[in-house]
Design a protein around this motif. Sequence first.
Motif, PDB file in Angstrom:
ATOM      1  N   GLY A  76      -9.542   1.680 -12.626  1.00 53.37           N
ATOM      2  CA  GLY A  76      -9.307   1.839 -11.202  1.00 53.37           C
ATOM      3  C   GLY A  76      -9.578   3.260 -10.750  1.00 53.37           C
ATOM      4  N   GLU A  77      -9.172   3.528  -9.526  1.00 56.88           N
ATOM      5  CA  GLU A  77      -9.392   4.842  -8.918  1.00 56.88           C
ATOM      6  C   GLU A  77      -8.148   5.248  -8.140  1.00 56.88           C
ATOM      7  N   LEU A  78      -7.779   6.498  -8.282  1.00 61.37           N
ATOM      8  CA  LEU A  78      -6.651   7.069  -7.545  1.00 61.37           C
ATOM      9  C   LEU A  78      -7.218   8.039  -6.512  1.00 61.37           C
ATOM     10  N   ARG A  79      -6.813   7.877  -5.276  1.00 61.69           N
ATOM     11  CA  ARG A  79      -7.273   8.764  -4.204  1.00 61.69           C
ATOM     12  C   ARG A  79      -6.056   9.320  -3.481  1.00 61.69           C
ATOM     13  N   PHE A  80      -6.023  10.644  -3.334  1.00 57.21           N
ATOM     14  CA  PHE A  80      -4.903  11.301  -2.660  1.00 57.21           C
ATOM     15  C   PHE A  80      -5.469  12.233  -1.597  1.00 57.21           C
ATOM     16  N   ASP A  81      -5.037  12.043  -0.355  1.00 59.44           N
ATOM     17  CA  ASP A  81      -5.547  12.857   0.755  1.00 59.44           C
ATOM     18  C   ASP A  81      -4.509  13.833   1.287  1.00 59.44           C
ATOM     19  N   GLY A  82      -3.504  14.101   0.462  1.00 54.84           N
ATOM     20  CA  GLY A  82      -2.459  15.019   0.887  1.00 54.84           C
ATOM     21  C   GLY A  82      -1.265  14.320   1.488  1.00 54.84           C
ATOM     22  N   GLU A  83      -1.453  13.120   1.958  1.00 52.07           N
ATOM     23  CA  GLU A  83      -0.358  12.350   2.554  1.00 52.07           C
ATOM     24  C   GLU A  83      -0.196  10.984   1.901  1.00 52.07           C
ATOM     25  N   LYS A  84      -1.304  10.374   1.545  1.00 50.59           N
ATOM     26  CA  LYS A  84      -1.270   8.996   1.049  1.00 50.59           C
ATOM     27  C   LYS A  84      -1.966   8.890  -0.300  1.00 50.59           C
ATOM     28  N   ILE A  85      -1.310   8.188  -1.232  1.00 53.16           N
ATOM     29  CA  ILE A  85      -1.907   7.866  -2.520  1.00 53.16           C
ATOM     30  C   ILE A  85      -2.375   6.423  -2.454  1.00 53.16           C
ATOM     31  N   THR A  86      -3.642   6.195  -2.777  1.00 56.24           N
ATOM     32  CA  THR A  86      -4.196   4.845  -2.783  1.00 56.24           C
ATOM     33  C   THR A  86      -4.770   4.557  -4.157  1.00 56.24           C
ATOM     34  N   LEU A  87      -4.307   3.475  -4.757  1.00 58.52           N
ATOM     35  CA  LEU A  87      -4.809   3.041  -6.052  1.00 58.52           C
ATOM     36  C   LEU A  87      -5.611   1.761  -5.853  1.00 58.52           C
ATOM     37  N   THR A  88      -6.850   1.777  -6.285  1.00 61.82           N
ATOM     38  CA  THR A  88      -7.699   0.600  -6.143  1.00 61.82           C
ATOM     39  C   THR A  88      -8.170   0.141  -7.513  1.00 61.82           C
ATOM     40  N   ALA A  89      -8.354  -1.160  -7.645  1.00 59.02           N
ATOM     41  CA  ALA A  89      -8.878  -1.767  -8.872  1.00 59.02           C
ATOM     42  C   ALA A  89      -9.475  -3.110  -8.508  1.00 59.02           C
ATOM     43  N   ASP A  90     -10.567  -3.455  -9.133  1.00 59.90           N
ATOM     44  CA  ASP A  90     -11.244  -4.730  -8.867  1.00 59.90           C
ATOM     45  C   ASP A  90     -11.563  -4.896  -7.386  1.00 59.90           C
ATOM     46  N   ASP A  91     -12.007  -3.792  -6.760  1.00 51.61           N
ATOM     47  CA  ASP A  91     -12.436  -3.801  -5.349  1.00 51.61           C
ATOM     48  C   ASP A  91     -11.326  -4.186  -4.385  1.00 51.61           C
ATOM     49  N   ARG A  92     -10.107  -3.907  -4.750  1.00 53.68           N
ATOM     50  CA  ARG A  92      -9.001  -4.144  -3.820  1.00 53.68           C
ATOM     51  C   ARG A  92      -7.937  -3.077  -4.027  1.00 53.68           C
TER      52      ARG A  92
ATOM     53  N   ARG B 214       5.392  11.603   0.939  1.00 52.91           N
ATOM     54  CA  ARG B 214       6.140  12.504   1.821  1.00 52.91           C
ATOM     55  C   ARG B 214       6.923  11.759   2.888  1.00 52.91           C
ATOM     56  N   HIS B 215       6.668  10.479   3.016  1.00 48.31           N
ATOM     57  CA  HIS B 215       7.226   9.727   4.141  1.00 48.31           C
ATOM     58  C   HIS B 215       8.738   9.572   4.034  1.00 48.31           C
ATOM     59  N   LEU B 216       9.271   9.263   2.832  1.00 47.63           N
ATOM     60  CA  LEU B 216      10.710   8.987   2.732  1.00 47.63           C
ATOM     61  C   LEU B 216      11.619  10.216   2.596  1.00 47.63           C
ATOM     62  N   PRO B 217      11.358  11.246   1.844  1.00 46.47           N
ATOM     63  CA  PRO B 217      10.301  11.453   0.866  1.00 46.47           C
ATOM     64  C   PRO B 217      10.706  10.941  -0.515  1.00 46.47           C
ATOM     65  N   HIS B 218       9.717  10.816  -1.387  1.00 50.82           N
ATOM     66  CA  HIS B 218       9.967  10.359  -2.743  1.00 50.82           C
ATOM     67  C   HIS B 218      10.452  11.512  -3.629  1.00 50.82           C
ATOM     68  N   ASP B 219      11.229  11.144  -4.659  1.00 53.07           N
ATOM     69  CA  ASP B 219      11.584  12.103  -5.697  1.00 53.07           C
ATOM     70  C   ASP B 219      10.458  12.144  -6.716  1.00 53.07           C
ATOM     71  N   VAL B 220      10.101  13.336  -7.144  1.00 53.61           N
ATOM     72  CA  VAL B 220       9.056  13.507  -8.153  1.00 53.61           C
ATOM     73  C   VAL B 220       9.745  13.898  -9.462  1.00 53.61           C
ATOM     74  N   VAL B 221       9.586  13.061 -10.490  1.00 53.57           N
ATOM     75  CA  VAL B 221      10.242  13.285 -11.780  1.00 53.57           C
ATOM     76  C   VAL B 221       9.171  13.421 -12.854  1.00 53.57           C
ATOM     77  N   VAL B 222       9.263  14.494 -13.618  1.00 55.72           N
ATOM     78  CA  VAL B 222       8.297  14.779 -14.673  1.00 55.72           C
ATOM     79  C   VAL B 222       9.010  14.769 -16.012  1.00 55.72           C
ATOM     80  N   ALA B 223       8.325  14.279 -17.052  1.00 58.12           N
ATOM     81  CA  ALA B 223       8.958  14.221 -18.372  1.00 58.12           C
ATOM     82  C   ALA B 223       7.893  14.164 -19.454  1.00 58.12           C
ATOM     83  N   VAL B 224       8.318  14.528 -20.658  1.00 58.06           N
ATOM     84  CA  VAL B 224       7.518  14.324 -21.865  1.00 58.06           C
ATOM     85  C   VAL B 224       8.349  13.457 -22.792  1.00 58.06           C
ATOM     86  N   ALA B 225       7.865  12.260 -23.108  1.00 59.79           N
ATOM     87  CA  ALA B 225       8.633  11.323 -23.926  1.00 59.79           C
ATOM     88  C   ALA B 225       7.688  10.399 -24.662  1.00 59.79           C
TER      89      ALA B 225
END
Length: 247
Positions: free
Chosen positions: A131-147, A155-166
């Motif tokens: 697939g493909e990940l596209r980020f325009d600064g506001e919206k993340i769009t993930l596409t696969a199989d032409d959809r 940023r809308h809610l905003p989301h919590d960003v959690v990073v880890a190594v596991a």
Amino acid sequence: MVADKPKKRRRRRRASTAAPVTLACTVPGWREAPPRARLFAGPARALVAALPAFKSGPAGRRFALAIKVVIGAAAAGLAGLGKDHLAFAFLAAAVALTLLVLPLPDYKKARLRRSAAALGQPRRIPAPSPGELRFDGEKITLTADDRVWKSLRPRHLPHDVVVAVADGRALLGLLTPKGKRSDPLWFAAPHADVPETYDPLETDRRFDPDTVTDPVTLTGPDWATLHELLWDPTTGGMPRPPGPART
């Protein structure tokens, strides 16, 4: 002698509608396959249904004791026949061994019943798609199989960003705030393939491994790019959008 000037840190990479960032990825997916043991599903269900079980509580314990007495008596009777026929001796031993597991608590029988039923159901086999990940600064769009496979505005809610190594993986998750009903979105890459990141790569104290299900996978360098785009230690989450400082 002039002292060496400290190396100037490069600017953080940012995405915008005019210059979106596009990364290759693999999105998780599943496909159905025929049951692994369809022919055994019916006999397994019948066998589980025949197993004695008891409910929790005094009455259930008395019933369990009565069942054990019956099984013990049956084993003793078969052992008596085993003096003349060796087959009955082996059968007596097998019946006696069932005392270790029978009768079953009702919750264990219910679990076995579900397992027996699953033998006749189609299997889910992982079937990831490029697939493909596209980020325009506001919206993340993930596409696969032409959809569009998934899209969100972190940023809308905003989301919590959690990073880890596991478990040998570098993980980055976008989690909705508590009280909002939405599945988390995780991104993963082999930790050994991730180059030096813009900000230090450390495991967040908020990380819960049980929330990591079916992550989108990227190469190590692309994951490092996504980490740079979505994580800033000064905010504890996404980098501030470009523009005047906000109070």
